[in-house]
Motif scaffolding. Sequence first.
Motif, PDB file in Angstrom:
ATOM      1  N   UNK A  17       0.693  -0.991   0.082  1.00 49.40           N
ATOM      2  CA  UNK A  17      -0.051  -0.280  -0.475  1.00 49.40           C
ATOM      3  C   UNK A  17       0.613   1.460  -0.327  1.00 49.40           C
ATOM      4  N   UNK A  59       9.456  -2.337  -0.258  1.00 47.27           N
ATOM      5  CA  UNK A  59       9.221  -3.141   1.081  1.00 47.27           C
ATOM      6  C   UNK A  59       7.641  -3.466   1.197  1.00 47.27           C
ATOM      7  N   UNK A  61       4.353  -5.455   2.265  1.00 38.27           N
ATOM      8  CA  UNK A  61       3.414  -4.988   3.411  1.00 38.27           C
ATOM      9  C   UNK A  61       3.322  -6.419   3.932  1.00 38.27           C
ATOM     10  N   UNK A 350      12.106  10.796 -18.115  1.00 37.76           N
ATOM     11  CA  UNK A 350      12.510  11.227 -17.055  1.00 37.76           C
ATOM     12  C   UNK A 350      12.973  12.361 -16.771  1.00 37.76           C
ATOM     13  N   UNK A 357       9.457  16.289  -8.562  1.00 35.90           N
ATOM     14  CA  UNK A 357       8.563  16.405  -7.073  1.00 35.90           C
ATOM     15  C   UNK A 357       8.353  17.285  -6.639  1.00 35.90           C
ATOM     16  N   UNK A 359       4.385  18.556  -7.818  1.00 34.35           N
ATOM     17  CA  UNK A 359       3.080  17.563  -7.806  1.00 34.35           C
ATOM     18  C   UNK A 359       2.011  17.700  -9.204  1.00 34.35           C
TER      19      UNK A 359
END
Lengths: 511, 354
Positions: A17, A59, A61, A350, A357, A359
């Motif tokens: 998430x 990572x 969950x 890119x 950074x 919005x």
Amino acid sequence: MMNENKPLLTMRHITKTFPGVKALSNVDFTLRAGEIHALMGENGAGKSTLIKVLTGVEEMETGEIYLEGIDHPIINRSPQEAQAIGISTVYQEINLCPNLSVAENIYIGREPKKFGRIDWKTMNKKSSELLKNLNIMIDVTKPLSNFSVAIQQMVAIARAVDISSKVLILDEPTSSLDEQEVEKLFLVMRKLKESGIGIIFVTHFLEQVYKICDRITVLRNGCLVGEYETEKLPSVELVELMIGKEIEDLAKLSKEENDEENNEKKEIVIDAKGLGHTGTIHPFDLKIHKGEVIGLSGLLGSGRSELARAIYGADKPDQGELYFKEKKLQINTPLDALKSGMAYLPENRKEEGIIEDLSVRENIIIALQARRGMFKVISRKEQEEFADKFIDLLQIKTSSRDVPVKQLSGGNQQKVILGRWLLTNPDFLILDEPTRGIDVGTKTEIQKLVLKFSEEGKTILFISSEIDEMLRVCNKIAVLRDRKKVSELKGDQLSQSNIMKAIAGGDTKDE
Amino acid sequence: MNKMKELWKRVTGFSLLFPLVCLVIVLVVNLIKTPDFFKISMNNGVLYGYVIDILNRSSELIILAVGMTLVVAASGGTDISVGAVSAVAGAVCIYSLIGGASSSVYRIPYVLAIVLGILAGTACGAFNGFLVAKLHIQPMVATLILFTAGRGMAQVLTQGFILYVRKESFKFLGNFLPGVPIPTPIFIATIVVVLTFLILKKTSLGLYIQSVGVNRKASRLVGLNSSLIIFLAYVFSGFCAGIAGMIITSRVYSIDANNAGLNIELDAILAVAIGGNSLGGGKFSLAGSVIGAITIQALTTSLYAMKVTADQLPVYKAVVVIIIVALQSPIVKRWMKNIKQKLASSRNGKKVEA
Ligand SMILES: Nc1ncnc2c1ncn2[C@@H]1O[C@H](COP(=O)(O)OP(=O)(O)OP(=O)(O)O)[C@@H](O)[C@H]1O
Ligand SMILES: [Mg+2]
């Protein structure tokens, strides 16, 4: 077939998430040795996230990952750890070091040594050979930034291929490659497959999936839809599985049969006379009429992007003249071009596209704001309206208009930049690989948008490595070879074979 | 309620929360150690107290930090010359005012001398900006030139002497205006901060600076003049250093080219960092830097209040700074996030059970 091999990599119940987004929920994925496995889904479905979780960039969950030969669940904390157990990856956003040489990029972290010092000679020689396998002949001692996105992509692939020992992951490696390079890549992939390596292949190109993949896993909105054998899944069904509903035939997109005679009589919007930029593009002549969609075709490094850059002033032309709407235009910086009504969507998302950074909202309004000048501030309310308009129009998948654009999936970032340029409502729009990384459904939407734009009397310069796409939207195609414009095709001449011939150097008649 | 939530999100979102917490901690420790820390008293018509003192002393630092914030945001580098530049500005001001020897007679109007001083600072900023934006020299190297040469230039004007201005009116700027109980520097700092804030808010300069700081190439293609924007940031930093120089000289009604504003550039950079700004450029928060500057001064003042001597001061300061900066590092932040997530999930779990 090797397909019946036992699992090489098993991922179970993976959940991830991000603030405001469930990127993966309870996803299973199985890769067998010696298979090429497509991971498919719309923009933002969670493909890249699944890969990042596997390779330790993100990572997870919950969930478990098993790799053949290791009798406990593995957890990678970094791509280096993943590499150490035999998983190598080409990420969607190329993450090499632009300032290092090509050879250094390929061997960074595992440089060949001689008497404890880096053995440059071997390194350069081996790099050259690796790239030659992919049909890339370049000077490997030059900095990576000297080369186009496509070559950079090939370098990343060469590196990963060389490292991989068990699993090779390719996240949209072909997004800026043309057919020949894709063929080369497929050759290499088949070789690796035969040696028993499992390959995960992410792409939005259906025909590539059907050409090379044994199995397909489909994700939708972070959930697993299912795993299928390629042979047993027709492409129409695959698309339906991806977008979750039935669709009209996407392939049939009708181009208004733009009357050629009519076009020629219309106002000339772009008239380049001997325009050129030393080192990137030889002087060229180019006339574009109002309402035309003109395509640029050519091999990698043929100068198609460079031609566009010279017109927009991204590389300030040092030869020739440019007339815009019949007025001579002196372009010193992109701002001059922007102010006179041009827009330029660059190829390299890119490095030259997203301002990561900032919005989504800021990324969408920034070009319009620059065009208006710093004292005519677009009010917050207006900014929000603009942002919402394009989030809606281009179906940008984001949890809010105020999240940093870097948190969006690759395809959705591309849509943001496209929105940025559409918002400036230009008379002349340069699109360099506008559908790069965009899923099948939305791709058609964007092509439709381009055609609608031209009907409204806007003029478009369109660059794409996909000839199909070019044929669908362009009235006219200029072909480039060796940094020179060599011919123009229009009307009946526009066919796949003619274009291919012209690109390769066949004798299509020059204008 | 929703409004509050949004506000809270904004505060925590840009991690303004963190610098604020740092400041509060420093203040609370003070309160415990020095019970009369927050006492403010009136003496001879002016206000006294630690708090007033902190705000007063932090004024120059706040002004420099404002300029530094924009430099860092636009160029991803720091301007290490601001201390030396403020000495240059001070020397130009005093030299034009009284000439090469201590005196009590003005040669030119006081206001003109101030304008000249600030102009000198601005010119230094323009020099830095030219090196960084046009010649593409690394900011640290480019500003190193004035960092070392600046004090030398000031020395040339003062010929190695400490020049005193023996006139009451010269002290107004750095001390008190007649009849006003609040120190003048506090006003000046407030004006600089508010004006900068308004300029950034009322024009799109703030957005431009961030955009250039994040991705210079992409910014150029969307029509921004990246070089000009970076240049202006350095010019502005020089301008701020000029103003700070005026306050510094007025405080001690003299210019000591060797010591005016010595090492203050380091505090200014720290203020920006403590304020939660990335030193890599891009997104920035002025408010964060201002809080950072006050925190640093609060730390200094409170250490003095705790009877730490001047020569031991850097050690204590360093320890605190290390803690503050480490707490903001991405790794520590990730730990904290993980802990938060675990707490949240265990809470959710309980809800489900209930
Ligand atoms: N770092 C992040 N922070 C917040 N949200 C993220 C982050 N990375 C990805 N997401 C979100 O997770 C979802 C899945 O993204 P992901 O990049 O996996 O999509 P994808 O399938 O690779 O799409 P694409 O085809 O466009 O590359 C998206 O909604 C995206 O916005
Ligand atoms: Mg992706």
